[in-house]
Design a protein around this motif. Structure first.
Motif, mmCIF file in Angstrom:
data_model
loop_
_atom_site.group_PDB
_atom_site.id
_atom_site.type_symbol
_atom_site.label_atom_id
_atom_site.label_comp_id
_atom_site.label_asym_id
_atom_site.label_seq_id
_atom_site.Cartn_x
_atom_site.Cartn_y
_atom_site.Cartn_z
ATOM 1 N N THR A 221 0.849 -1.144 0.052
ATOM 2 C CA THR A 221 0.317 -0.293 -0.353
ATOM 3 C C THR A 221 0.985 1.308 -0.055
ATOM 4 O OG1 THR A 221 0.171 0.208 2.401
ATOM 5 C CG2 THR A 221 -1.819 -1.078 1.245
ATOM 6 N N LEU A 222 1.969 1.195 0.364
ATOM 7 C CA LEU A 222 2.964 2.574 0.485
ATOM 8 C C LEU A 222 3.356 2.701 -1.194
ATOM 9 C CD1 LEU A 222 5.043 1.611 3.616
ATOM 10 C CD2 LEU A 222 3.375 2.379 3.512
ATOM 11 N N SER A 223 3.668 4.080 -0.984
ATOM 12 C CA SER A 223 3.798 4.192 -2.569
ATOM 13 C C SER A 223 5.729 4.161 -2.686
ATOM 14 C CB SER A 223 4.069 6.133 -3.013
ATOM 15 O OG SER A 223 5.036 6.766 -1.395
ATOM 16 N N GLN A 224 5.963 4.200 -3.925
ATOM 17 C CA GLN A 224 7.188 3.818 -4.343
ATOM 18 C C GLN A 224 8.222 5.151 -3.737
ATOM 19 O OE1 GLN A 224 8.600 1.561 -5.281
ATOM 20 N NE2 GLN A 224 10.928 2.495 -6.016
ATOM 21 N N GLU A 225 7.584 6.601 -3.438
ATOM 22 C CA GLU A 225 8.423 7.184 -3.053
ATOM 23 C C GLU A 225 9.022 7.203 -0.969
ATOM 24 O OE1 GLU A 225 6.160 7.950 -5.142
ATOM 25 O OE2 GLU A 225 7.212 8.798 -6.746
ATOM 26 N N GLU A 226 7.573 6.229 -0.432
ATOM 27 C CA GLU A 226 8.041 5.928 0.813
ATOM 28 C C GLU A 226 8.631 4.542 0.577
ATOM 29 O OE1 GLU A 226 3.734 6.939 3.032
ATOM 30 O OE2 GLU A 226 3.737 5.817 1.591
ATOM 31 N N ILE A 227 8.667 3.948 0.101
ATOM 32 C CA ILE A 227 9.461 2.911 0.148
ATOM 33 C C ILE A 227 10.956 2.494 -0.290
ATOM 34 C CG2 ILE A 227 10.388 0.383 -1.700
ATOM 35 C CD1 ILE A 227 7.830 0.184 0.158
ATOM 36 N N ARG A 228 10.940 3.933 -0.827
ATOM 37 C CA ARG A 228 12.494 4.012 -1.636
ATOM 38 C C ARG A 228 13.403 5.076 -0.711
ATOM 39 N NH1 ARG A 228 16.515 3.617 -6.073
ATOM 40 N NH2 ARG A 228 17.874 5.068 -5.697
ATOM 41 N N ALA A 229 12.497 5.478 0.585
ATOM 42 C CA ALA A 229 12.953 6.214 1.051
ATOM 43 C C ALA A 229 13.103 5.814 2.713
ATOM 44 C CB ALA A 229 11.863 7.685 1.814
ATOM 45 N N ALA A 230 12.535 4.718 3.220
ATOM 46 C CA ALA A 230 12.791 4.349 3.760
ATOM 47 C C ALA A 230 14.175 2.969 3.524
ATOM 48 C CB ALA A 230 11.648 2.782 4.833
ATOM 49 N N ALA A 231 13.668 2.302 1.986
ATOM 50 C CA ALA A 231 15.051 1.809 2.014
ATOM 51 C C ALA A 231 16.316 2.853 2.623
ATOM 52 C CB ALA A 231 14.979 1.130 0.735
#
Length: 680
Positions: A221-231
Motif C-alpha cells: 500500500t506504500l508509495s514507491q517514494e515511501e519505500i525508496r525513502a525507507a530503504a
C-alpha cells in the motif's frame, strides 16, 4: 524426485540420485515392518512417513511449484510445519518430553534425531541434494542399528560420526554462503515480488503466517517514494558507517542482507540502491527470518549438539572452516559487512524448562567457549573487523497489534529524527559526563538499582572523550551516548522489574556487580531458584562464570519512549529501539570489541578513548581471555529511573536526570516527548 542444485557436477548428480532412490525405497518399507521394540517401531514408522511426504514435496517443487496456485503453496506450507505448530507439538517426537514419555530416557536421542531429520525441509527448498541424501542415510543407519539391537552408545556414535564426517561439507556451505554471491536462490524470490501476488512468500520453505502475509500487503500500500525513502535510510546509513569510522571501501563489493519474510518489496529496493553504489547482496537462509511455528521447539533443541560436541569434533570442524575460508579468501576480503533490517512486535516468549532436553555438560561448556574463541580468530584472519561495518534498523510487524500501521509510520519517524539536533543535545550530555570520575544511577518505584559506574581518566580533555555521540548511521535510530566503563570501581546492583532480551522475558532481573564483574545474578521467572539460576547461566551469561559490564549508555530517544508508552508496546520493542529509551547496560564485550585499536572520533573532533576495559586489554598479552563473544543490553525504563548524576573527583555532582526527566541545561528539549504521558 530429488532436486539437484546448479553446483553439482552431472556425474555427482547421477550418483546422488541413485543414493536417493535406494534410500527412499528402503524408507517406504519401514511403516509395514514389525520391529522388535513396538514403541521404537512406531517412532521410525512415523518418521518414515514424514520422509515420504518430503519425497512428495520434492516432486512438487521440481514439477509444479512455479505454476502452483497460492492455495497449493499455502497447503504445502501448512503440511510441513503442522506437527511442530501449536498443540500438535505436545504429541510430536520432536518434543523431548513426549519422546521420553513414549520411548524412555533414550527418547532424548531419538528426539534430537527427529529434529535433525526435519532439517531436510531447508535442504529440499534450497536444492542441497547432498544434504538431503545424507539425512536419509543417517536415518536408515540408525534404524538398522536399532533392528540389530545396538546399544544407545553405538547409536549416539553414529550421529557423532555423521556430524564429524561431513564437517567439510557443512563448513564449505557455511563459508560459501557467508561471503559468496553466486547463489541467486533468494535473490530470485525477492525479485519475483509482484503487487497482489503473494506466492513468492512460500518459495523459501520457511513458515508463513498471517504476519508475513499482512506485512507484504501493507508494504504494497506504500508509495514507491515511501519505500525508496525507507530503504535509503539503512542503505545510506551503511555507507556513513564506513565514512564516520574512517574505514576504506576500497576492494569491497558485497554485503550481507538480513531481513524477514514479508519485507521483500522494501528489501528489493534496498538491494537496488546498494547495487547503484557498487555492492552485490549476499543472501542466506539463517539470516532470513519468518514467524516461528513454535519457539519452544527451537528452545528445546538449542543444545542438541551435546550429543556430539567434544574436542576432537571441535578441532575437525574448525579445521574444515579454516580450509573453506582459504578457498574463499578473495570473496571474504571483498565482504563489507551486513545490513540488518529487523522486525519487532512478536509476543514475548516464556520458555518451559524441560529436564528431558539436551544440555551441555560443564566440560562441553568449556569446549563451546574454546570453539567461540577459535572461530573468532579464524574470522578475524579472513574477515577483519577493522575493514567491515554494518547498519541496523527495525520496523514493526502486524503481530504488534491492531495499531500496526500507525506504529509502523511512527517507527519511520523515530528512525528519521534530526541527527544534527540530537547530536548537539547529546554533546551537551557528553561534556558533563567527561567531567566525572563516576556516574551514579539510582532506581525508583520499586527498582532497586544502585550502581556506581567508573569512567576512564582523560589525559587530554581538550582532545579526548569517554562517550560516543551515537547518531543514526550503523545503529538506527539516533539516540544514545555510550562508553566502555572502567571495571575497577564499578560496583552496585542493576535491577529491572521486567525486561525482554533475545525475545525472552526476564522478571525481576537483578545483577550484582563487583569491580565491573557479575558477582551474583537472580530473576523470578520460575518458582525454583535453581531453574532461575540455570536460565540466566544459559541465556544471559552463555555458560560463562561471570561477565564484565561492557557498556554504559544513556538513551535519549524520548520520541521512541513516547511511542512505546502510547501503544503499550514495551514488551514488543526490539533492543535496537529499546536501548534508546533509557539508560542501558550491556554485559559482555564492549561495543568496540575486536576494533579497540582503531581510532574513533565524535563529530566535535575528539577521540573516543574509552574503547577497552581491563579484559579486552588482555588481547595484547593473553588473547584467549580477552573476549566473551556476547553483548546483551539491559535497559532501565524512565519510569523506574530515579536519577543519574555525574560524580566529579572532588565529590561534587552534576545531575543529568532526576525523576525520570532530563535536568541538565541544554537537554530540556528531550522532555517534550515525555510530557502528558500516562505510563501503563
Amino acid at each position: 524426485m530429488i532436486l539437484i542444485g546448479k553446483r553439482v557436477e552431472e556425474e555427482d548428480a547421477a550418483l546422488l540420485r541413485e543414493r536417493y532412490v535406494l534410500s527412499m525405497e528402503r524408507i517406504r518399507q519401514i511403516p509395514g515392518e514389525a520391529g522388535k521394540n513396538e514403541k521404537l517401531q512406531a517412532y521410525f514408522s512415523r518418521t518414515a512417513r514424514f520422509l515420504e511426504m518430503m519425497d512428495q514435496l520434492g516432486d512438487f517443487l521440481d514439477q509444479k511449484e512455479k505454476e502452483a496456485s497460492l492455495g497449493e503453496l499455502a497447503e504445502w506450507n501448512q503440511k510441513i510445519y503442522e506437527e511442530v505448530a501449536g498443540d500438535a507439538y505436545e504429541t510430536s517426537y520432536a518434543n523431548p518430553a513426549h519422546a521420553v514419555a513414549e520411548l524412555g530416557e533414550d527418547g532424548k536421542l531419538f528426539c534430537a534425531l527427529y529434529a535433525q531429520v526435519r532439517q531436510i525441509i531447508d535442504a529440499l527448498y534450497e536444492r542441497k541434494a547432498e544434504e538431503v541424501v545424507i539425512t536419509l542415510e543417517l536415518f536408515l543407519e540408525v534404524y538398522h542399528l536399532v533392528q540389530e539391537e545396538a546399544s544407545i552408545q553405538e547409536i549416539r556414535q553414529a550421529i557423532y560420526w555423521f556430524h564429524s564426517d561431513y564437517s567439510e561439507l557443512f563448513a564449505g556451505n557455511m563459508v560459501r554462503e557467508m561471503v559468496g554471491t553466486e547463489d541467486t536462490f533468494y535473490r530470485d524470490i525477492i525479485e519475483s515480488w509482484k503487487e497482489g501476488d503473494e506466492r513468492y512468500l512460500y518459495r523459501y520453505g520457511l513458515y508463513v503466517s498471517d504476519t508475513e502475509r499482512k506485512m507484504a500487503r501493507f508494504l504494497d500500500t506504500l508509495s514507491q517514494e515511501e519505500i525508496r525513502a525507507a530503504a535509503q535510510t539503512f542503505a545510506e546509513g551503511y555507507i556513513r558507517g564506513f565514512q564516520n569510522a574512517g574505514k576504506s571501501l576500497e576492494g569491497k563489493d558485497r554485503f550481507q542482507m538480513r531481513y524477514s519474510v514479508g519485507c521483500e518489496r522494501l528489501i528489493r529496493e534496498g538491494i537496488h540502491i546498494m547495487e547503484e553504489k557498487g555492492f552485490r547482496p549476499i543472501l542466506k537462509r539463517n539470516t532470513i527470518q519468518s514467524t516461528c511455528p513454535n519457539r519452544q521447539y527451537l528452545y528445546d533443541h538449542r543444545f542438541d549438539k551435546a550429543i556430539y560436541l567434544d574436542r576432537k569434533y571441535k578441532e575437525r570442524r574448525l579445521k574444515a572452516i579454516q580450509q573453506a575460508f582459504e578457498q574463499y579468501k578473495a570473496e571474504a576480503a571483498a565482504y563489507a559487512g551486513p545490513i540488518l533490517v529487523e522486525t519487532f512486535g512478536q509476543e514475548p516468549f516464556a520458555p518451559k524448562a524441560r529436564e528431558e532436553a539436551w544440555k551441555l555438560s560443564e566440560k562441553q561448556q568449556k569446549i563451546q567457549l574454546e570453539w567461540n574463541q577459535a572461530l573468532d580468530q579464524i574470522m578475524q584472519e579472513y574477515v577483519k573487523t577493522e575493514t567491515t561495518s554494518f547498519s541496523m534498523i527495525a520496523f514493526p510487524t502486524p503481530q504488534i497489534g491492531p495499531d500496526f500501521e500507525a506504529i509502523f509510520r511512527d517507527t519511520v519517524k523515530v528512525n528519521t529524527l534530526d541527527n544534527d539536533e540530537y547530536g548537539k543535545i547529546q554533546q551537551t550530555l557528553i561534556d558533563a559526563l567527561d567531567q566525572g570520575e563516576f556516574v551514579k544511577i539510582s532506581g525508583t518505584a520499586g527498582n532497586e538499582t544502585e550502581l556506581m559506574v567508573a569512567l576512564h581518566q582523560l589525559k587530554n580533555p581538550q582532545k579526548e572523550t569517554n562517550f560516543e555521540n551515537c547518531l543514526a548511521d550503523v545503529n538506527i535510530p539516533v539516540g544514545e551516548v555510550f562508553t566502555s566503563p572502567k571495571l575497577k570501581g564499578t560496583n552496585g546492583v542493576l535491577h529491572v522489574s521486567r525486561v525482554f532480551l533475545h525475545g525472552m522475558e526476564y522478571r525481576n532481573l537483578k545483577l550484582t556487580l563487583k569491580d565491573g564483574m557479575i558477582a551474583d545474578y537472580t530473576c523470578s521467572n520460575f518458582e525454583n531458584p535453581e531453574q532461575n539460576k540455570r536460565f540466566l547461566e544459559e541465556n544471559l551469561l552463555f555458560h560463562h562464570e561471570t561477565l564484565p559490564l561492557g557498556e554504559f549508555a544513556i538513551g535519549t530517544n524520548t520520541t521512541a519512549y513516547r511511542m512505546a508508552v502510547q501503544y503499550d508496546i514495551f514488551d514488543r520493542l526490539t533492543i535496537l529501539i529499546a536501548e534508546k529509551t533509557g539508560p542501558h547496560f550491556a554485559v559482555g564485550d564492549t561495543c568496540y570489541s575486536q576494533s579497540e585499536d582503531i581510532p574513533v572520533y565524535n563529530p566535535d573532533g575528539k577521540e573516543i578513548v574509552a574503547r577497552e576495559n581491563e579484559w579486552s586489554a588482555l588481547r595484547r598479552t593473553d588473547p584467549q581471555k580477552a573476549y566473551f563473544f556476547c553483548h546483551t543490553d539491559i535497559t532501565i525504563p524512565y519510569e523506574e529511573l530515579g536519577s543519574i548524576c555525574v560524580i566529579r573527583r572532588d565529590g561534587s555532582q552534576i545531575p543529568l536526570i532526576s525523576g525520570g526527566r532530563f535536568v541538565l541545561p541544554g537537554t530540556e528539549k528531550l522532555n517534550e516527548a515525555l510530557e502528558g504521558l500516562t505510563e501503563k
